[in-house]
Motif scaffolding. Structure first.
Motif, mmCIF file in Angstrom:
data_model
loop_
_atom_site.group_PDB
_atom_site.id
_atom_site.type_symbol
_atom_site.label_atom_id
_atom_site.label_comp_id
_atom_site.label_asym_id
_atom_site.label_seq_id
_atom_site.Cartn_x
_atom_site.Cartn_y
_atom_site.Cartn_z
ATOM 1 N N ALA A 182 -88.074 66.024 79.168
ATOM 2 C CA ALA A 182 -89.265 65.511 79.399
ATOM 3 C C ALA A 182 -88.898 63.973 79.845
ATOM 4 C CB ALA A 182 -90.332 65.373 78.400
ATOM 5 N N ASN A 183 -88.043 63.243 79.152
ATOM 6 C CA ASN A 183 -87.472 62.042 79.225
ATOM 7 C C ASN A 183 -86.898 62.031 80.817
ATOM 8 O OD1 ASN A 183 -88.958 60.868 77.359
ATOM 9 N ND2 ASN A 183 -87.152 60.987 75.846
ATOM 10 N N THR A 184 -85.997 63.147 80.895
ATOM 11 C CA THR A 184 -84.894 63.200 82.018
ATOM 12 C C THR A 184 -85.905 63.260 83.380
ATOM 13 O OG1 THR A 184 -83.140 64.078 80.834
ATOM 14 C CG2 THR A 184 -83.245 64.530 83.092
ATOM 15 N N LEU A 185 -87.060 64.128 83.213
ATOM 16 C CA LEU A 185 -87.753 64.296 84.282
ATOM 17 C C LEU A 185 -88.864 63.271 84.504
ATOM 18 C CD1 LEU A 185 -88.234 68.306 83.977
ATOM 19 C CD2 LEU A 185 -86.765 67.075 85.450
ATOM 20 N N GLU A 186 -89.051 62.448 83.540
ATOM 21 C CA GLU A 186 -90.128 61.473 83.615
ATOM 22 C C GLU A 186 -91.559 61.790 83.440
ATOM 23 O OE1 GLU A 186 -89.133 58.821 86.728
ATOM 24 O OE2 GLU A 186 -87.298 57.879 85.641
ATOM 25 N N ILE A 187 -91.632 62.865 82.526
ATOM 26 C CA ILE A 187 -93.099 63.473 82.308
ATOM 27 C C ILE A 187 -93.320 63.555 80.838
ATOM 28 C CG2 ILE A 187 -93.009 64.988 84.406
ATOM 29 C CD1 ILE A 187 -92.208 67.161 82.605
ATOM 30 N N SER A 188 -94.454 63.661 80.168
ATOM 31 C CA SER A 188 -94.590 63.676 79.082
ATOM 32 C C SER A 188 -94.178 64.986 78.190
ATOM 33 C CB SER A 188 -96.243 63.679 78.765
ATOM 34 O OG SER A 188 -96.787 64.873 78.960
ATOM 35 N N PRO A 189 -93.860 64.710 77.053
ATOM 36 C CA PRO A 189 -93.481 65.803 76.287
ATOM 37 C C PRO A 189 -94.325 67.051 76.232
ATOM 38 C CG PRO A 189 -92.926 63.838 74.925
ATOM 39 C CD PRO A 189 -93.821 63.422 76.228
ATOM 40 N N ALA A 190 -95.719 66.689 76.396
ATOM 41 C CA ALA A 190 -96.916 67.753 76.231
ATOM 42 C C ALA A 190 -96.769 68.369 77.590
ATOM 43 C CB ALA A 190 -98.186 67.044 75.972
ATOM 44 N N LEU A 191 -96.717 67.783 78.583
ATOM 45 C CA LEU A 191 -96.640 68.473 79.887
ATOM 46 C C LEU A 191 -95.258 69.245 79.941
ATOM 47 C CD1 LEU A 191 -97.573 69.017 82.985
ATOM 48 C CD2 LEU A 191 -96.536 66.921 83.553
ATOM 49 N N MET A 192 -94.159 68.751 79.450
ATOM 50 C CA MET A 192 -92.969 69.491 79.454
ATOM 51 C C MET A 192 -93.278 70.885 78.739
ATOM 52 S SD MET A 192 -89.984 69.403 80.789
ATOM 53 C CE MET A 192 -89.810 71.288 80.842
ATOM 54 N N ALA A 193 -93.637 70.842 77.514
ATOM 55 C CA ALA A 193 -94.078 72.038 76.785
ATOM 56 C C ALA A 193 -94.802 72.925 77.673
ATOM 57 C CB ALA A 193 -94.598 71.633 75.652
ATOM 58 N N GLN A 194 -95.888 72.346 78.256
ATOM 59 C CA GLN A 194 -96.861 73.265 78.942
ATOM 60 C C GLN A 194 -95.972 73.821 80.168
ATOM 61 O OE1 GLN A 194 -100.258 71.182 80.641
ATOM 62 N NE2 GLN A 194 -101.243 72.848 80.692
ATOM 63 N N ASP A 195 -95.426 73.183 80.927
ATOM 64 C CA ASP A 195 -94.505 73.748 82.043
ATOM 65 C C ASP A 195 -93.400 74.748 81.498
ATOM 66 O OD1 ASP A 195 -95.889 71.946 83.463
ATOM 67 O OD2 ASP A 195 -94.095 70.641 83.820
ATOM 68 N N LEU A 196 -92.912 74.797 80.300
ATOM 69 C CA LEU A 196 -92.013 75.579 79.805
ATOM 70 C C LEU A 196 -92.934 76.871 79.343
ATOM 71 C CD1 LEU A 196 -89.483 73.578 77.462
ATOM 72 C CD2 LEU A 196 -89.255 74.745 79.540
ATOM 73 N N GLN A 197 -94.080 76.778 78.762
ATOM 74 C CA GLN A 197 -94.679 78.027 78.714
ATOM 75 C C GLN A 197 -95.184 78.740 79.857
ATOM 76 O OE1 GLN A 197 -98.098 76.249 76.372
ATOM 77 N NE2 GLN A 197 -96.907 76.612 74.296
ATOM 78 N N LEU A 198 -95.592 77.903 80.932
ATOM 79 C CA LEU A 198 -95.995 78.437 82.175
ATOM 80 C C LEU A 198 -94.798 79.055 82.737
ATOM 81 C CD1 LEU A 198 -98.226 78.751 84.494
ATOM 82 C CD2 LEU A 198 -97.644 76.583 85.059
ATOM 83 N N ALA A 199 -93.669 78.427 82.908
ATOM 84 C CA ALA A 199 -92.647 79.127 83.438
ATOM 85 C C ALA A 199 -92.269 80.536 82.805
ATOM 86 C CB ALA A 199 -91.116 78.229 83.240
ATOM 87 N N ASN A 200 -92.314 80.560 81.371
ATOM 88 C CA ASN A 200 -92.238 81.792 80.838
ATOM 89 C C ASN A 200 -93.154 82.741 81.346
ATOM 90 O OD1 ASN A 200 -89.916 80.857 79.085
ATOM 91 N ND2 ASN A 200 -91.182 80.070 77.581
ATOM 92 N N ALA A 201 -94.241 82.460 81.324
ATOM 93 C CA ALA A 201 -95.587 83.448 81.834
ATOM 94 C C ALA A 201 -95.224 83.713 83.328
ATOM 95 C CB ALA A 201 -96.647 82.499 81.911
ATOM 96 N N LEU A 202 -94.717 82.747 84.291
ATOM 97 C CA LEU A 202 -94.368 83.107 85.661
ATOM 98 C C LEU A 202 -93.123 84.381 85.538
ATOM 99 C CD1 LEU A 202 -94.676 79.604 87.541
ATOM 100 C CD2 LEU A 202 -95.936 81.607 87.872
ATOM 101 N N GLU A 203 -92.271 83.878 84.781
ATOM 102 C CA GLU A 203 -91.214 85.112 84.731
ATOM 103 C C GLU A 203 -91.518 86.556 84.233
ATOM 104 O OE1 GLU A 203 -87.328 82.077 83.858
ATOM 105 O OE2 GLU A 203 -88.359 82.946 82.163
ATOM 106 N N LYS A 204 -92.510 86.493 83.371
ATOM 107 C CA LYS A 204 -93.110 87.845 82.930
ATOM 108 C C LYS A 204 -94.095 88.549 83.877
ATOM 109 C CE LYS A 204 -92.490 86.935 78.165
ATOM 110 N NZ LYS A 204 -92.863 86.515 76.820
ATOM 111 N N HIS A 205 -94.643 87.513 84.548
ATOM 112 C CA HIS A 205 -95.890 87.679 85.598
ATOM 113 C C HIS A 205 -95.706 87.100 86.969
ATOM 114 C CE1 HIS A 205 -97.690 90.277 82.387
ATOM 115 N NE2 HIS A 205 -97.547 88.915 81.352
ATOM 116 N N PRO A 206 -94.817 87.355 87.829
ATOM 117 C CA PRO A 206 -94.713 86.540 88.962
ATOM 118 C C PRO A 206 -95.863 86.495 89.777
ATOM 119 C CG PRO A 206 -92.965 88.427 88.743
ATOM 120 C CD PRO A 206 -94.157 88.582 87.813
ATOM 121 N N GLU A 207 -96.899 87.327 89.630
ATOM 122 C CA GLU A 207 -98.047 87.326 90.513
ATOM 123 C C GLU A 207 -99.006 85.844 90.188
ATOM 124 O OE1 GLU A 207 -99.016 89.718 86.754
ATOM 125 O OE2 GLU A 207 -97.302 89.643 88.196
ATOM 126 N N LEU A 208 -98.626 85.361 89.158
ATOM 127 C CA LEU A 208 -99.492 84.115 88.672
ATOM 128 C C LEU A 208 -99.130 82.992 89.677
ATOM 129 C CD1 LEU A 208 -98.747 83.722 84.697
ATOM 130 C CD2 LEU A 208 -100.830 84.606 85.948
#
Length: 166
Positions: A138-164
């Motif tokens: 999060a610090n490297t990307l200059e975003i909040s840790p909460a947004l980073m955690a959310q983005d990681l969850q979304l990325a995992n969902a995208l890998e399982k369900h590309p149609e998202l």
């Protein structure tokens, strides 16, 4: 007029910066950190001048970051025999025709960066210090840790369900 291009390492003191489209360099900290850690990924573009100097054509932010890091040389593509119109066209093309990542590409890239840093440095374990964690990414990307955690969850969902991504 025929042009040719070569690659070289040139002294920063020999580069003239004149009449640039970009007047605001913005925050260079992230670029400086990247250059310090990884080196210059994309060389700047210059053309030669009759007095032995070089004119910057593309790469103003990269050059500014090198200067801020007090580096004395920079990797460059030297384009010779460019007309003024060709010089302006190269600068404009570099700044106008870049394509931003789509949101799915960005989210997946963030996840990949996080995973690579965990592999390189080791996984952070709470209470033990060291390692790489969500806060570091999060610090490297200059975003909040909460947004980073959310983005990681979304990325995992995208890998399982590309149609998202549609």
């Amino acid at each position: 007029m025929e042009t040719n291009k070569s690659f070289l390492e040139i002294e920063i003191s020999k580069i003239k910066v004149e009449d640039r489209i970009r007047s605001e360099m913005g925050d260079l900290d992230e670029m400086m950190l990247s250059i310090s850690m990884n080196g210059l990924i994309n060389p700047i573009t210059v053309t030669d001048l009759p007095d032995g100097m070089y004119k910057l054509i593309a790469g103003g932010r990269r050059l500014a970051a090198h200067k801020a890091l007090q580096k004395t040389t920079i990797a460059a593509y030297l384009w010779q025999n460019l007309t003024p119109i060709q010089q302006s066209t190269i600068e404009l093309e570099e700044n106008i025709k870049r394509k931003e990542l789509t949101w799915p590409e960005k989210i997946l890239a963030e996840k990949k960066l996080h995973e690579l840093k965990v592999i390189e440095i080791g996984k952070a374990v709470q209470g033990h210090g060291g390692g790489w964690g969500i806060l570091d990414t999060a610090n490297t990307l200059e975003i909040s840790p909460a947004l980073m955690a959310q983005d990681l969850q979304l990325a995992n969902a995208l890998e399982k369900h590309p149609e998202l991504a549609m």
